[in-house]
Structure formats: structure tokens, C-alpha cells
Enzyme design. Structure first.
Site, PDB file in Angstrom:
ATOM      1  N   ASP A 398       0.728  -1.350   0.063  1.00  0.00           N
ATOM      2  CA  ASP A 398       0.148   0.159  -0.294  1.00  0.00           C
ATOM      3  C   ASP A 398       0.920   1.351   0.018  1.00  0.00           C
ATOM      4  O   ASP A 398       2.214   1.178  -0.211  1.00  0.00           O
ATOM      5  CB  ASP A 398      -0.933  -0.115   1.277  1.00  0.00           C
ATOM      6  CG  ASP A 398      -2.241   0.835   1.030  1.00  0.00           C
ATOM      7  OD1 ASP A 398      -2.215   1.940   0.542  1.00  0.00           O
ATOM      8  OD2 ASP A 398      -3.423   0.146   1.438  1.00  0.00           O
ATOM      9  N   ASP A 512      -5.926   3.341  -7.083  1.00  0.00           N
ATOM     10  CA  ASP A 512      -6.797   3.639  -5.993  1.00  0.00           C
ATOM     11  C   ASP A 512      -7.204   5.318  -6.046  1.00  0.00           C
ATOM     12  O   ASP A 512      -6.518   5.786  -6.625  1.00  0.00           O
ATOM     13  CB  ASP A 512      -6.093   3.236  -4.582  1.00  0.00           C
ATOM     14  CG  ASP A 512      -7.199   3.438  -3.566  1.00  0.00           C
ATOM     15  OD1 ASP A 512      -8.254   3.258  -3.647  1.00  0.00           O
ATOM     16  OD2 ASP A 512      -6.475   3.277  -2.412  1.00  0.00           O
ATOM     17  N   GLU A 515     -11.801   8.088  -8.074  1.00  0.00           N
ATOM     18  CA  GLU A 515     -13.170   8.819  -8.411  1.00  0.00           C
ATOM     19  C   GLU A 515     -13.224   9.889  -8.870  1.00  0.00           C
ATOM     20  O   GLU A 515     -13.942  10.274  -9.768  1.00  0.00           O
ATOM     21  CB  GLU A 515     -13.890   8.801  -6.973  1.00  0.00           C
ATOM     22  CG  GLU A 515     -14.128   7.428  -6.373  1.00  0.00           C
ATOM     23  CD  GLU A 515     -12.902   6.875  -5.675  1.00  0.00           C
ATOM     24  OE1 GLU A 515     -12.783   5.463  -5.719  1.00  0.00           O
ATOM     25  OE2 GLU A 515     -12.170   7.419  -5.229  1.00  0.00           O
ATOM     26  N   ARG A 594     -10.265   1.079  -8.287  1.00  0.00           N
ATOM     27  CA  ARG A 594     -11.378   1.241  -7.303  1.00  0.00           C
ATOM     28  C   ARG A 594     -12.714   1.724  -8.375  1.00  0.00           C
ATOM     29  O   ARG A 594     -13.717   1.431  -7.758  1.00  0.00           O
ATOM     30  CB  ARG A 594     -11.069   1.972  -6.099  1.00  0.00           C
ATOM     31  CG  ARG A 594     -12.141   2.052  -5.216  1.00  0.00           C
ATOM     32  CD  ARG A 594     -11.347   2.626  -3.747  1.00  0.00           C
ATOM     33  NE  ARG A 594     -11.548   4.068  -3.724  1.00  0.00           N
ATOM     34  CZ  ARG A 594     -10.932   4.963  -2.944  1.00  0.00           C
ATOM     35  NH1 ARG A 594     -10.718   4.191  -1.689  1.00  0.00           N
ATOM     36  NH2 ARG A 594     -10.874   6.075  -2.938  1.00  0.00           N
TER      37      ARG A 594
END
Length: 928
Positions: A398, A512, A515, A594
Site C-alpha cells: 500500500d 486507488d 473517483e 477502485r
């Protein structure tokens, strides 16, 4: 009087045009006999209207009606058929507000909690809509002109609309409504163009002229699939709305949301606007998928796709009916007629594109956590997995590997040994995947951070309305956001990845926060006033603003404004990332994203986001992965054992069992929680986890073949039971079990403290995967033993599963002999197939570098037929044949005519071992 179609069993409006056979001219409205609706349904409505008026008059005379008198036309509309005329949230809708829109107002009891309930303000039957002024034939269908004579109540109402209808295929219809005078934003998605009109469509299409409406029927059954006359069409610049009746309540899709697989039509609203938020019921989540699948009575299915990327909501009501509301673009509908659910999803993917073929290692077990703390600690976990001989194909990191959470950097202290770790993974035939975010740190001194400096120089970031880079805040602090709608950004992204890959040769990428996520609302300077950031209507988005935890809708991008492109951000980043990985590695890319949008399966898989270590989250992962199967993204899974919160040994064991059957299987954990990889648990739990992973690895040939079928045909991999048993109404609501392909039934334990599980077993013979013992079900719920170390798996009669002796990596497993499991049907037949290639090269099917085998069993003879062969197949042998359901012990077994030793058990399992047959050669085996 204009009259919107009342949702009864009787259907259509007066017909303006009926499309029957190819070349048939439209029938002008008003000519010929009256439509059946007026004869049958019309008398019914007249009777209802008369009785309603009588009641209304009596109440007026008696003074018994509270408040102002209500027009009879409003009383005529049953509660379940009331279409919301005032959908704005956080507004107390008064009679005055409602009637200012020309709508009916009747107060209803408010439901508990968040639910909207029956709208108080709803359209009367004669609310003004568009009229179909003209309709002309074209080579592919029709073109029409729609005219609105009275303004609706949103600004910049568009008075003239163009209607385009194309009969693209016998099972696909394309209907598009847009501004007749001015071009509007349309989704920049490549879609196939029909070259000729469908010759024998399995649908018929009617139009109502005034008010305009579409009525679509399935020819074989007469079922009305769409009837848009139920409520007015509204088409303003920033408010587009169209409603339709539905033929049943069995509706699926419309992502991304958390909930049951089957949607509730009890006045629920589903919002589509990509948002960074931990999966929570009723929230709009990471991706936007304006597609639904509906099961009709009798087992037929159809699907509807609205190709629109603007903020949107879909309102469902118990009539049953559905309303699309979007705040931009055009109404561009594709309707897929199936007629079975598998075919609907295939037809949908013929439009949006079939998913990419993943590398084989992508189907192995992946391990990650946020908070390893260092590359050495990461390495210790990898070594522990090897020490216990637990299968693992990929190790992930991560954002803690980065220097200051900045993309394309490495923490020079804590992760200095990362290049050595990656080298070690590669020596052990394992792979490395790292995270990347689209927010690029903007605060480093000039000349010290190439990704920002170069992106700024080339003008590759989202800009404010003033033309300056929009500054938000993500993990590294203040950031800019890469504009992936700009082709130049793809080149810059590639160059950044090339520079980092030279130092840390990663194999896959995890994208990730796309959006895109922003820790601020809009930007550090907020968002400017105007109708992009504050539109006339805002759908029911979390945060009540388009800029909530993302960038300003007014932000400028190369292709358009962010208002139009927001829901495409993850797709565009995935496309750039896939292209870069192909250029860097020369092999099939592996990407998990994502945020997603239709066609994303061509470039990436998806994980279901930041779930919690709770039993209900484990359950919700099943409808989540099944929904993404419908969306054409088969490479999907949830964080096994949960991301946030602290797991328990029992929960993690059960979740590892379920997760071993996610198409994408990754255990991932947040920082500051105890470790949850398999090595940290008790010997009993660790062994249970190891065993179920070995089961997964034994099934990799079967799973890989399913992905080939998804890539080639658009088949689903993880599959709802109703896809295979569409006429069994019990299956329509099942989402606690699922199938791999058509053949393998997975029944996980989803609650604590139990040693059994109740699952539905559809009609037919099913075999225990581990033992071959049979269950003959009449289509019933069965209680199955499920001690902590056991996951129930059943093989469907009539199927053949290719399996392999498992090892701790997919590559090591590839070299082992195959075991074919033959599950005979009640008529002693079975079928299966196997796709085999090198597991990683690009376009192996397209280039012919693969082997494809078909297996058949009939009349006590098993045959393996090689339909296509490549050199890879010569390296593998078929070692064992296990045949389930052999009714009597054979006297002998013949392999290519030569007698062969065998074993036969009382549970009717015949096993022939030590076959030593090359995969590249066909053979037959007979039992007598």
C-alpha cells in the site's frame, strides 16, 4: 386529454407507429381501427374514473374531504403508480410548491428512516410532454422529431428533440434522444456501429404520438418490456428524465452500491456518482454502471443500458416502474433482449467490449496490507507464507512504500530493500503489485519531483475555471490531479512508470483513489458559483454536492468539463495504465481499480473497496462480486477478512474459504490492526486456510478457462444461480451462494458459531466436489455439514472440470498432471472444455498460440478432442480421470482400446490414474 398509460395488465396507448417487419412503413396515427387499449383498458379506466368522480362529488357535498378540493384526475392515480414530480431532497414539498409545477399533491404517511416513500407531489395524467411530430424510415431504423409545446419546470428546456432508432441486431435495439438543434456532450466510448438493419428482431416496437412514448414488447410472449408513456419525458439542459413500467420486480445491476443482489422496488433511489466512501447501504459508491438486468415471468430476461456518464439517479417504485434522472448528456439507450440472462450479459458486452484475458498469476492468491511498515517486514510475511507452504502468487504494498506518500517514489529508509524483495519474488516465480494514486503532490521544491514538474510543464492536470491547476488534498498533502482524458497524460504516465520500473520491476498496478478522491470538497479555494458546481437539480449524492470529497464539477479537462467526465475518471486512468504496462512488460497487464465505468473490464479488474471485518461485510461481498459479473468486470473480489477493524480467527477462516472463490482473491488489511494473513493464526485455522487455497489452485485450469470464455464470449465467471436456473423462481433472490461458470456451486458459511450451513440446491444431481458422493435434489434448501475447516462445493451433473495437482504458485501448479472430474448426468453424459496457453503472453488466442480441448462423456465413453493445439500443451499431461455417478462397478476400463487398471468406490466414483497422456493428444476411455 393526454393520458399517461396506467400500469395495468392492459397495455398500449393509441399507436402512432408499429414496427413489425423489415421495410414495413409506419402506420400514421389516427388511421385504421382503434387500438385494443381503448377497447379493453379504456373501458376499465372509464369505469374507474366514473366511480372516482362519484366518490369525489359525494365527498365535496358532504364536506368530508380535508383541505382544498382535489381534481379527479389526481385521485385516479394509485399510490404505487405515482411518479415523483418534486424529487429534490431536503425540500419540504408543500402543496403550493407542487402545484407551481402543475402536479398533483396528496400527503401520505412518511416512512421510517431514510426511505422516501410514496411521493406527495406526482404527475397528473395530462401533464404536458413531447409530441412525436414526424417519423421516417432510415436504413437502420427510424428518425423522428419530438416537440414540446409547453415548458417544463427546469431551466433551458429543449423544445425539439431528435429521436434515432436503430434495429441493430435481432436481440439489440438502440434508441437515442438528443437535442435536434445543437450538439450535446456524449460519452467518448467506442461502441459498435450496425451495418444493416436486423432482419428478424425478437421484439416489436410501438410509439405513442401524443404524449410521446415508447412501447417495447417481446414477440414470443407479448411481454411489455418498456412503456415510457407512464410519465412525462423531460429534457432540459441539466435535467433529463424518462420513466418506464417494468414487467416484474426482479431487477439487478445499477451499480455501484452495497445491498442485496436483487433490488428493492419499495421507493428506493440508486445514485450513480463515483465517490470515495467505505461501502455503506444506500450510498453512491466508487463506480457508476447505468445498466440493469430484469428477469421476466417465465424465465426470460432483458437488459437496459443508458450510455450516459453524468451524475444520475434511478428511482424504483413498486408499480413496478423505474425512472432515470440524469443532469447532462443525452438519453442513449441500448436494450438487450436475451432471451436468457447469460445472453443478455453477452449482448451488453458486445457493446461495451469484452473483458481482457488476465495473466494466470492474477488468479492466484494475493496478499497485502497497509502498514507493513517496511520492505523487510513485507519480506518476512512472504517468507512465513513459504515456510508454511501456503499458496501465494503476488505480494502487494500500500502507500507506505512511498516517500511522503508521493507517487513514483520509494521511502529510502523503510523500503530500501524493496528492489531486492521484488527480485526474490521473481526468483520464486511470484509477482509484485504496488499502489498508485492519481493525486500528484504539488508542494515539493521546484526541480525535486519530476512527476509534478513535468506534468505542470506539459499542462496535464485538471484546471480550475481560471486555467490554473486545481489543487486538492490527498495523502501527500496538497495535490494536483492527472487529466487522463488527455492523450498526452498517457505518455507522461508511461514515462513515470518506466522510470520507477527501472528501479522496482513491479508486475501489476493497483490504482486507488480514482473517483477521484479529495480530502477537501472541490479544491483548496472551494468551487466557483455557477450551474456546473451548483446545478438546478442535484441527484441524491452523498454529501448533497457534486464536489463532496472530490474535485469541482467545473474543473476543466482536455475532453470536456469534469461535470461530464467525473464518472469516467477511473476508466480513463485504467486505460492509460494498461497501455503503459503493456509497453513496459510486453505481457498481459494486471490492474485492479477502485473506480469503474462500463467497458472497464477491457483494462482492469476491481475490488469492492474499504470493507470492514464484520460478518455482514462478508455476506455483502457476494452480491457485490455478482453485480460486477453483470457489469462485464469478471476479475473482482473483496478484501478477504475485511480491511478496517479487527478480524477474528473464525471470521477470517470462513472469509478465506469464501475468498478462495472470489475470481480475484486478495487478503488486505489496514494499518494499526493486528495482522490477518494466514500465517498468524492457530495451526488449525492456518491449515484450513491453506487447504482451501490449495483447492483454489487445483481448480485454476477450470477458472482460467472460464476467464477465456469471458474474454471471448462475454460469459460470466462468478455467476448467480438464476443465470443457470432462470425458470426456478427460488433462485431469483439467492445471493448467499454462487456458481463458478455453470458447474461449481459454492455454499459458504456466513455467520458465526455454526457447524452447518443451509443452502439451496437446484433440481438435479449434484456431486460433493471432494468425495464425488451424489445428492439428487428436487430443488430444495438443504442443510450441509460445515465444520470450521470445510467449505461446501458441489459439482453439477453433466459437467467436466479440469483440475490440477496444486502447488504454492500458479506457475509451479502449471507443470503438474491434470485430473479431470467427470460429473455424469442422470442420462450418463457430461461435457467440459479447457483453454491452455503460456499464461501471460499478449493475444494468445488472437495469434493462435493456445490449445483448446473439448471433453465429452456419453454411453460409457469419455473422449478428449483437441480442437486447437500449441507447443505449450506438450509440456503437460493428463494424469487422472475421476468419473462421478458410475452406477455399477465396471468389469474393465479401456484406454484407447488398451485395458487399464482402475478403482471403484461404493459412492459410485470410478478413478483411473497414471494415464500419462499428453494434453496435445486426443484420447478415449471406455468403461464396460
Amino acid at each position: 386529454m393526454k393520458s399517461y398509460q396506467k400500469l395495468t395488465t392492459a397495455v398500449p396507448q393509441p399507436v402512432a407507429c408499429q414496427v413489425e417487419e423489415e421495410g414495413a412503413a409506419p402506420t400514421p396515427a389516427g388511421q385504421g381501427k382503434l387500438a385494443p387499449w381503448w377497447v379493453g383498458s379504456g373501458l376499465l379506466v372509464a369505469a374507474v374514473l366514473l366511480s372516482t368522480i362519484t366518490v369525489w362529488v359525494l365527498r365535496q357535498v358532504s364536506g368530508g374531504w380535508p383541505g382544498p378540493a382535489l381534481p379527479p384526475k389526481c385521485l385516479l392515480v394509485p399510490e404505487s403508480h405515482r411518479f415523483d414530480c418534486y424529487p429534490e431532497r431536503h425540500v419540504v414539498v408543500t402543496q403550493e410548491l407542487c402545484e407551481s409545477r402543475g402536479c398533483c399533491f396528496i400527503e401520505s404517511p412518511s416512512p421510517a428512516g431514510d426511505k422516501r416513500g410514496v411521493p406527495w407531489c406526482f404527475y397528473p395524467p395530462d401533464f404536458p410532454s413531447y409530441t412525436l411530430e414526424s417519423l421516417n424510415q432510415t436504413a437502420l431504423g427510424m428518425v423522428g422529431l419530438l416537440v414540446r409545446r409547453e415548458k417544463a419546470y427546469y431551466p433551458r428546456d429543449i423544445e425539439m428533440l431528435r429521436l434515432d432508432v436503430e434495429f441493430e441486431m435481432n436481440t439489440r435495439l438502440h434508441i437515442k434522444i438528443t437535442d435536434a438543434a445543437s450538439p450535446r456532450y456524449e460519452v467518448p466510448l467506442e461502441v459498435p456501429r450496425a451495418m444493416k438493419r436486423a432482419e428478424n428482431p425478437i421484439y416489436s416496437l410501438d410509439f405513442s404520438r401524443d404524449p410521446f412514448g415508447v412501447l417495447l414488447r417481446r414477440r414470443a410472449t407479448g411481454t411489455v418490456l418498456l412503456n415510457t408513456t407512464v410519465a412525462p419525458l423531460i429534457f432540459a439542459d441539466q435535467f433529463l428524465q424518462i420513466s418506464t413500467s417494468l414487467p416484474s420486480r426482479f431487477l439487478y445491476g445499477l451499480g455501484e452500491h452495497r445491498g442485496s443482489l436483487l433490488h428493492s422496488l419499495d421507493w428506493s433511489t440508486l445514485t450513480l456518482w463515483a465517490r470515495d466512501v467505505a461501502p455503506t447501504e444506500s450510498f453512491n459508491l466508487y463506480g457508476a454502471h447505468p445498466f440493469y438486468l430484469l428477469m421476466e415471468e417465465g424465465g426470460d430476461a432483458h437488459g437496459v443500458f443508458l450510455l450516459n456518464s453524468n451524475a444520475m439517479e434511478v428511482a424504483l417504485q413498486p408499480a413496478p416502474a423505474l425512472t432515470w434522472r440524469t443532469i447532462g448528456g443525452v438519453l442513449d439507450f441500448y436494450i438487450f433482449l436475451g432471451p436468457d440472462p447469460n445472453m443478455v450479459i453477452q449482448q451488453y458486452q458486445q457493446v461495451i467490449g469484452f473483458p481482457a484475458m488476465p495473466p494466470l498469476w492474477a488468479l492466484g492468491f494475493h496478499l497485502c496490507r497497509w502498514g507493513y511498515g517496511s520492505s523487510n517486514e513485507t519480506w518476512q510475511t512472504v517468507r512465513a507464507m513459504r515456510n508454511y507452504q501456503i499458496p501465494q502468487d503476488a505480494q502487494w504494498n500500500d502507500i507506505d512504500y512511498m516517500d511522503g506518500y508521493r507517487d513514483f517514489t520509494l521511502d529510502p529508509q523503510k523500503f530500501a530493500s524493496l528492489p531486492s524483495l521484488v527480485e526474490d519474488l521473481h526468483k520464486h516465480r511470484q509477482h509484485y503489485v504496488m499502489i498508485l494514486d492519481p493525486g500528484i503532490s504539488s508542494t515539493s521544491p521546484h526541480g525535486s519531483y519530476w512527476p509534478f514538474d513535468e506534468g505542470l510543464r506539459r499542462g496535464l492536470f485538471l484546471n480550475t475555471t481560471q486555467g490554473q491547476p486545481l489543487i486538492g488534498q490527498v495523502w501527500p498533502g496538497f495535490t494536483t490531479f492527472a487529466d487522463f482524458s488527455n492523450p498526452d497524460t498517457h505518455q507522461w504516465w508511461l514515462e513515470n512508470l518506466q522510470r520507477f520500473h527501472a528501479h522496482v520491476p513491479f508486475d501489476g498496478l493497483w490504482i486507488d483513489m480514482n473517483e477521484p478522491s479529495n480530502f477537501m470538497d472541490g479544491s483548496e479555494a472551494g468551487c466557483p458559483p455557477g450551474e456546473l458546481d451548483s446545478p438546478p437539480y442535484t441527484p441524491a449524492v452523498l454529501g448533497d454536492s457534486l464536489s463532496a470529497k472530490t474535485v469541482c464539477a467545473s474543473a476543466k479537462q482536455k475532453t470536456s468539463v469534469h461535470y461530464n467526465l467525473h464518472n469516467l475518471y477511473g476508466l480513463m486512468e485504467a486505460k492509460a495504465t494498461a497501455s503503459a504496462l503493456i509497453q513496459i512488460r510486453g505481457k498481459r497487464p494486471f490492474i485492479i481499480s477502485r473506480s469503474t465505468f462500463p467497458s472497464q473490464g477491457r483494462y482492469s479488474g476491481h475490488w469492492l473497496g474499504d470493507n470492514r471485518s464484520q460478518w455482514k461485510d462478508m455476506y455483502y461481498s457476494i452480491p457485490g462480486l455478482l453485480s460486477f459479473s453483470l457489469f462485464g468486470i469478471p476479475l473482482v473480489g473483496a478484501d478477504i477478512c475485511g480491511f478496517s477493524g479487527s478480524t477474528s480467527e473464525e471470521l477470517c477462516t470462513r472469509w478465506m474459504q469464501l475468498g478462495a472463490f472470489y475470481p480475484f482473491a486478495r487478503n488486505h488489511n489496514t494499518q494499526n490492526e493486528k495482522a490477518q494473513d494466514p500465517t498468524v493464526f492457530s495451526p488449525a485455522a492456518r491449515t484450513a486456510m491453506k487447504d482451501v487455497l490449495l483447492t483454489r489452485y487445483s481448480l485454476l485450469p477450470f477458472l482460467y478457462t472460464l476467464f477465456h470464455r469471458a474474454h471471448l464470449h462475454g460469459d460470466t465467471v462468478a455467476r448467480p444461480l438464476f443465470f443457470e436456473f432462470p425458470q426456478d423462481v427460488t433462485t431469483l433472490e439467492l445471493d448467499r451462494q454462487f456458481l463458478w461458470g455453470r458447474s461449481l456451486l459454492v455454499t459458504p458459511v456466513l455467520e458465526p458459531g455454526v457447524d452447518s450451513v443451509t443452502g439451496y440446491v437446484p433440481r438435479g444431481v449434484w456431486y460433493d466436489f471432494y468425495t464425488g458422493s451424489s445428492v439428487n435434489s428436487s430443488g430444495e434448501m438443504l442443510k450441509m455439514s460445515a465444520p470450521l475447516e470445510h467449505l461446501n462445493l458441489h459439482v453439477r451433473e453433466g459437467s467436466i472440470l479440469p483440475t490440477q495437482k496444486p502447488e504454492t504458485t500458479s506457475e509451479a501448479t502449471r507443470g503438474n498432471p491434470l485430473r479431470l472430474i467427470v460429473a455424469l448426468s442422470s442420462s450418463a453424459t457430461a461435457w467440459g472444455d479447457l483453454f491452455w496457453d503460456d499464461g501471460e503472453s499478449l493475444d494468445t488466442f488472437e495469434r493462435g498460440s493456445y490449445s483448446y480441448l473439448v471433453f465429452n462423456a456419453t454411453q460409457n465413453i469419455f473422449t478428449s478432442t483437441v480442437l486447437h493445439a500449441s507447443a505449450e500443451a506438450t509440456k503437460v499431461t493428463i494424469g487422472t480421470l475421476s468419473i462421478f455417478g458410475v452406477q455399477e462397478r465396471p468389469s474393465k476400463v479401456l484406454l484407447n482400446g488398451q485395458e487399464k487398471t482402475f478403482s471403484y468406490l461404493d459412492n459410485q466414483v470410478l478413478t483411473v490414474s497414471d494415464l500419462g497422456l499428453s494434453l496435445s493428444q486426443g484420447f478415449s476411455l471406455q468403461w464396460l
